[in-house]
Enzyme design. Structure first.
Site, short mmCIF file in Angstrom:
data_model
loop_
_atom_site.label_atom_id
_atom_site.label_comp_id
_atom_site.label_asym_id
_atom_site.label_seq_id
_atom_site.Cartn_x
_atom_site.Cartn_y
_atom_site.Cartn_z
N GLN A 152 0.28 -1.19 0.37
CA GLN A 152 0.24 0.39 -0.20
C GLN A 152 0.92 1.20 -0.04
OE1 GLN A 152 -2.11 1.56 3.63
NE2 GLN A 152 -4.06 1.37 3.31
N TYR A 189 1.90 -7.46 16.03
CA TYR A 189 1.98 -6.17 15.10
C TYR A 189 2.97 -5.07 15.68
CZ TYR A 189 1.70 -2.96 11.81
OH TYR A 189 2.33 -1.70 10.35
#
Ligand code: AKB
Length: 316
Positions: free
Chosen positions: A12, A142
């Site tokens: 992205q 994460y």
């Protein structure tokens, strides 16, 4: 002449950052790599090669062979996907950033960019106007990997003088690539589903406020940080970047202004708990002071552009 390597150019951020960097530095000077094929404009707009950042030997050979001076390392497993494969995600996110940092030390890279995230904050962090320096007890794989990565970036700067720079990105919204397994990606999916089906089933609750940013502003901020005078930078872990904060109900209301019969429903999944552990809004006053970060898009302006561009992309 700068020779720039973008790792994760199919992703992205990477797919858009590659195009922006090529405009600034010349197409032939920005090398795009990823473990999978990148979008057409990245592959055809300059050098592209399949490269696995986890393969240290191939990475160092590529950097030396192409006389790379700067590396933007954008490849990572995002929050939602990382919870499904915790140890694999930890290994990918950590070993890859350490490969790049140590490569930078060994061959004397001029600059490195590595993205951190609002995910470094956790449920004990003050949620509103979260400060640059505060309690950080991330509760996701994460987030833990991003917090550890920030510590390593600062270590390599302090111990070896490596000029590594980083931004704690909020949720990023773009139309060039489909959502990539993040908790904030509902704010990307909603536009594609609104244009395709005039309805969207949201995996977060309607009041789950999160900091977000339109991709053009994130790209501009990244390049601005990387081109800032090193002496002005007071943060070598990672800079807070605020953007615009909103929740699913607010973005849905904005979409309805353009698509009046758009309908949103809510079916929270495991990502709701992740969203609740992250800030609702961010204080980015340190980035404003150090390198004059600013952004152009608010929610109405971003919604208009996103719907226009997604409609074009889907030929609607
Ligand atoms: C995610 O949702 O995992 C990412 C992020 C906020 O870093 N978009």
């Amino acid at each position: 002449m700068e020779k720039i390597l973008v790792i994760g150019s199919a992703g992205q951020i990477g797919s858009e950052l590659t195009i922006a960097l090529r405009k600034n530095y010349g197409e032939e000077n920005v090398f795009a790599t990823d473990i999978k094929q990148a979008p057409k404009d990245v592959v055809e707009g300059g050098p592209f090669q399949i490269l696995d950042v986890m393969n240290e030997k191939n990475l160092i050979h590529f950097v030396i062979r192409n006389k790379i001076t700067q590396v933007y390392h954008l490849a990572a497993v995002l929050s939602g996907n990382a919870e499904k494969l915790p140890l694999q995600a930890w290994d990918i996110n950590m070993r890859s950033v350490l490969n790049v940092l140590d490569l930078g030390r060994e061959i004397g890279l001029k600059k490195i960019f590595w993205p951190s995230s609002i995910a470094v904050f956790g449920p004990t962090t003050p949620r509103v106007n979260t400060p640059q320096l505060t309690v950080m007890e991330p509760s996701t794989v994460y987030g833990i990997s991003k917090q550890a990565g920030e510590r390593w970036c600062e270590y390599y700067f302090n111990k070896y003088g490596l000029d590594v720079r980083s931004i704690r990105y909020p949720g990023l919204i773009s139309y060039k690539t489909e959502a990539g397994g993040g908790t904030t990606d509902y704010a990307v999916e909603i536009f594609f589903d609104a244009v395709k089906n005039k309805k969207y089933e949201c995996f977060l609750k309607e009041d789950a406020s999160l900091p977000m940013m339109f991709m053009p502003d994130a790209i501009d901020s990244t390049i601005k940080l990387m081109e800032a005078d090193a002496d002005k930078l007071t943060i070598r872990s990672s800079y807070n970047l605020g953007g615009i904060s909103f929740n699913p109900a607010e973005i849905a209301a904005e979409v309805k202004k353009h698509i009046p019969d758009f309908q949103i429903t809510y079916k929270p999944d495991f990502r709701q708990k992740i969203a609740e552990s992250w800030p609702a809004s961010i204080d980015d006053s340190v980035a404003r002071k150090d390198w004059d970060c600013k952004y152009e898009y608010d929610l109405p302006k971003m919604t208009k552009v996103m719907l226009e561009e997604v409609s074009k992309k889907l030929n609607k």
